[in-house]
Design an enzyme around this catalytic site. Structure first.
Site, short mmCIF file in Angstrom:
data_model
loop_
_atom_site.label_atom_id
_atom_site.label_comp_id
_atom_site.label_asym_id
_atom_site.label_seq_id
_atom_site.Cartn_x
_atom_site.Cartn_y
_atom_site.Cartn_z
N VAL A 53 9.74 -2.40 8.16
CA VAL A 53 9.63 -2.95 6.81
C VAL A 53 10.14 -4.39 6.79
CG1 VAL A 53 10.52 -2.78 4.44
CG2 VAL A 53 9.78 -0.72 5.65
N ALA A 54 11.24 -4.62 7.52
CA ALA A 54 11.84 -5.96 7.56
C ALA A 54 10.92 -6.98 8.22
CB ALA A 54 13.17 -5.91 8.31
N ILE A 80 7.62 -7.18 8.10
CA ILE A 80 6.38 -7.48 7.39
C ILE A 80 6.65 -8.27 6.12
CG2 ILE A 80 4.36 -6.49 6.25
CD1 ILE A 80 4.41 -6.02 9.25
N GLU A 92 5.68 -8.68 2.94
CA GLU A 92 4.77 -7.98 2.03
C GLU A 92 4.11 -8.89 1.01
OE1 GLU A 92 7.82 -7.05 2.69
OE2 GLU A 92 7.89 -4.95 3.31
N ASP A 120 -23.26 -38.76 2.04
CA ASP A 120 -24.43 -39.54 1.65
C ASP A 120 -23.97 -40.91 1.15
OD1 ASP A 120 -26.53 -37.82 2.17
OD2 ASP A 120 -26.26 -36.73 0.30
N ASP A 156 -27.50 -33.04 -1.47
CA ASP A 156 -27.98 -32.75 -2.82
C ASP A 156 -29.34 -32.07 -2.85
OD1 ASP A 156 -29.50 -34.86 -1.98
OD2 ASP A 156 -28.82 -36.27 -3.52
N ASP A 216 -31.12 -30.04 2.33
CA ASP A 216 -29.76 -30.26 2.81
C ASP A 216 -28.98 -28.95 2.96
OD1 ASP A 216 -29.94 -33.03 2.95
OD2 ASP A 216 -29.31 -33.31 0.88
N ASN A 271 12.24 -8.39 -0.31
CA ASN A 271 10.92 -8.92 0.04
C ASN A 271 10.00 -9.08 -1.17
OD1 ASN A 271 11.75 -9.01 2.66
ND2 ASN A 271 10.33 -7.48 3.43
N ASP A 300 12.25 -12.64 -2.71
CA ASP A 300 11.48 -13.49 -1.79
C ASP A 300 10.19 -13.99 -2.43
OD1 ASP A 300 13.31 -13.37 0.17
OD2 ASP A 300 12.07 -12.36 1.65
#
Length: 659
Positions: A75-76, A78, A80, A122, A396, A400, A490, A494
């Site tokens: 868990v730590a 990742i 999240e 262009d 345009d 193209d 997290n 965070d």
């Protein structure tokens, strides 16, 4: 032909075959996810096996506890909130750009702009004002020249006296009007009987008109192409055979005008006793009589010169692509500072003589492409991409679309662009202005840098969480943090500051840096900063837990560790605004959103500590005054250490500058 064998079908086939590559950020985040995946699996296996072997107890209860510790580490590892934060930051960037006439059709195009190294633009309307005016001419009969130019065009004058149509043709109609040759009156006296419409391959168009029982054809187009079809010329009211000497005189005058950055068109005519049997170009466009040349100016946009300087200072190479004569394109490109010498310009015909392999090797020699066909644009894009360059392409027209699709960033014109071009693009310029591209790149860079700040911030926190649990496992401590603590940090303390970092104002020097390389997310120094900052936070967290254990109170130690980890990460968000400047410096302005999210996250932590039910849910306890004092000091420790690190870096940079 029908279906896919038609010209439209060929364009559709080219669009369908154009590959959509992943953007630089997509590639880098994919790389990051792979690294994190292997890291998580490795940590889980190692910790699970290490603790079981060290404890020597393989009972189901110990196995379950050990497994939960390994899951906590996973868990730590990742971040999240990263995916959500990146999406929110990109969405805010899209909104900002729309206010400045840059409509983003694909969210990922925002960050790709920040990595752009080549801008293929262009000329007409993007680098210039698209306000054509005839200012020079060559030819014996100016009245006939103006008549031919006005009639062999689709521009019209409405009831209000305004000229409507393509800018070049409007300029020709206005030129005739100044000589008292009004288009409506000319049309009345010269009824159009048929035409061979303009074609970019032929670079000309022809119209046939009925005049008092006879028929006269007018042809206008690129001088070098129309002259190939002329066998005679008009002078002193008489028709003469076109000699090589006079052809050289015409070409010399064409070059004279082109060297003044004028767009030059040629007019010719042909008379018939009866209506032509066919209006095909092959039937009409031969054995023509040269009338003269018109030179028109399309002034450059005043603001473009500064925008190009900014782009070049930022390591972005502007490329001009135009259907104009090479001399005209070269003159304008040199005026804008795109090229320094004529040898940096190349024509579409010259491109045809260069193989794909040779073009890939020599593409860097050219910054101007004149007299190009739409298919040349695709070759140009692919050649730059083969050289590892993140390439933007403007366009345009319907034809193209394949080039817009093939480019890393396809940019369609909002005013003059067709729906097909817009559908194939990643971004639409509502004002058809090159400076809008420069602004979009500036905004893209800001967003990309902010995403880097977010990643650096989140990963430093994740490193701290991993190292804290890893050290506790090696020392054989009880877990200083629970999985629910890590999830709370997290997702709340965070993610909110991370979103605020994503809207951080741009550095004043953001357009003085080279484009970010597309190779790896971790540019030089980022890995070191993530690890170093993570170690600082780890040290503070471990010391907090150890201090709490002095009273033989695991709950107090865990509470202190949780608070120090959460608060130090909140304060660490301030460090991420710059990798060199102090948090007390105001060079980049204030980020009120960041200050606000720190207050909100702090309020969430306060509620958890003050509300008994929440405190029990998170297995926290009330701290003593001494424990609160130590928690405050240790929470400030990472901020202080990062400040020292930045100071050392600033001193080294000054020393290098002096040397």
């Amino acid at each position: 032909d029908t279906g896919m064998n038609t010209e439209m079908g060929k364009i559709a086939d080219a669009i369908s075959k154009a590959e959509e590559n992943a953007t630089p950020l997509q590639r880098k985040l994919s790389e990051l996810s792979k690294i994190l995946s292997f890291l998580v699996i490795g940590i889980c296996i190692f910790i699970f096996a290490f603790r079981l072997i060290k404890i020597g107890d393989f009972s189901s209860e110990v196995i379950l506890d050990t497994f939960m510790i390994a899951v906590s580490l996973a868990v730590a590892a990742i971040p999240e909130g990263l995916a959500a934060v990146v999406t929110i930051v990109l969405s805010i960037g899209v909104t900002n750009m729309s206010r400045r006439n840059a409509v983003i059709r694909k969210l990922t195009a925002v960050e790709t702009l920040g990595s752009a190294q080549i801008i293929c633009s262009d000329k007409t309307g993007t680098l210039t004002q698209n306000k054509m005016t005839v200012v020079d001419h060559f030819g014996d009969n100016e009245e006939l020249l103006a008549t031919a130019m006005a009639l062999c065009s689709d521009a019209e004058i409405d009831e209000n006296g305004d000229t409507i149509g393509e800018p070049t043709e409007c300029a020709l109609v206005n030129y005739a009007a100044k000589l008292h040759l009004n288009k409506p009156e000319l049309k009345e006296k010269n009824k159009r009987a048929g035409e061979a419409p303009f074609d970019s391959m032929r670079k000309m168009m022809s119209t046939v008109h009925s005049v008092n029982g006879r028929y006269i054809q007018y042809t206008k187009g690129a001088p070098d192409e129309v002259l190939k079809l002329c066998t005679k010329y008009l002078k002193d009211g008489k028709v003469h055979e076109l000699t090589d000497d006079f052809k050289q005189t015409i070409l010399a005058d064409n070059k004279r005008m082109a060297d003044k950055a004028l767009r030059v068109l040629c007019a010719a005519y042909k008379e018939y006793g009866s209506i032509p049997a066919s209006f095909d170009a092959d039937t009409l466009e031969n054995d023509l009589i040269f009338i003269g040349l018109t030179g028109m100016i399309d002034p450059v946009r005043p603001e473009v010169l500064e925008a190009i300087k900014e782009c070049k200072a930022a390591g972005i190479r502007p490329i001009m692509i135009t259907g104009d004569h090479k001399d005209t394109a070269t003159a304008i490109a040199m005026e804008l500072g795109i090229i320094e010498e004529p040898s940096q310009a190349i024509t579409g015909a010259m491109l045809n003589d260069i193989s794909e392999e040779e073009l890939n090797k020599t593409i860097g020699n050219y910054s101007v492409y004149a007299r190009v066909q739409p298919e040349h644009k695709v070759r140009i894009v692919k050649a730059w991409k083969k050289n590892g360059m993140i390439t933007a392409m403007t366009g345009d027209g319907v034809n193209d679309a394949p080039a817009l699709k093939a480019a890393d960033i396809g940019i369609a014109m909002g005013k003059s662009g067709t729906d097909v071009a817009k559908d194939a693009s990643d971004m639409i310029l509502l004002d058809d202005d090159f400076t809008t591209i420069e602004y979009a790149i500036r905004e893209g860079r800001r967003i990309y840098r902010n995403i880097q700040k977010v990643i650096q911030f989140l990963l430093a926190g994740n490193v701290a969480e991993i190292l804290t649990l890893f050290l506790a496992t090696l020392i054989n401590w009880d877990a200083p943090l629970l999985a629910v603590h890590i999830l709370l940090i997290n997702l709340i303390t965070d993610s909110l500051p991370a979103i605020a970092l994503g809207v951080d104002p741009a550095s004043k020097n953001i357009m003085k840096h080279k484009p970010v390389k597309s190779g790896t997310l971790f540019e030089r120094g980022l890995v070191i900063r993530v690890m170093l900052h993570g170690i600082y936070i780890t040290a503070a967290t471990v010391l907090a837990y150890r201090y709490g254990l002095t009273s033989d109170n695991h709950a107090a130690g865990m509470t202190m560790a949780f608070l120090v980890l959460a608060i130090s990460q909140l304060l660490h968000a301030l460090n991420q605004r710059s990798n060199t400047d102090s948090v007390f410096a105001r060079g980049n302005g204030h980020n009120k959103a960041l200050y606000g999210t720190i207050v909100v996250s702090g309020a969430v932590l306060t509620c958890i500590l003050l509300i008994p039910a929440l405190r029990r849910f998170f297995s926290l306890v009330v701290l003593t005054g001494a424990q609160w004092g130590m928690t405050a000091l240790l929470s400030l420790l990472p901020l202080f250490l990062v400040e020292i690190t930045k100071l050392i870096k600033r001193i080294r940079n000054k020393k290098k500058t002096r040397e």
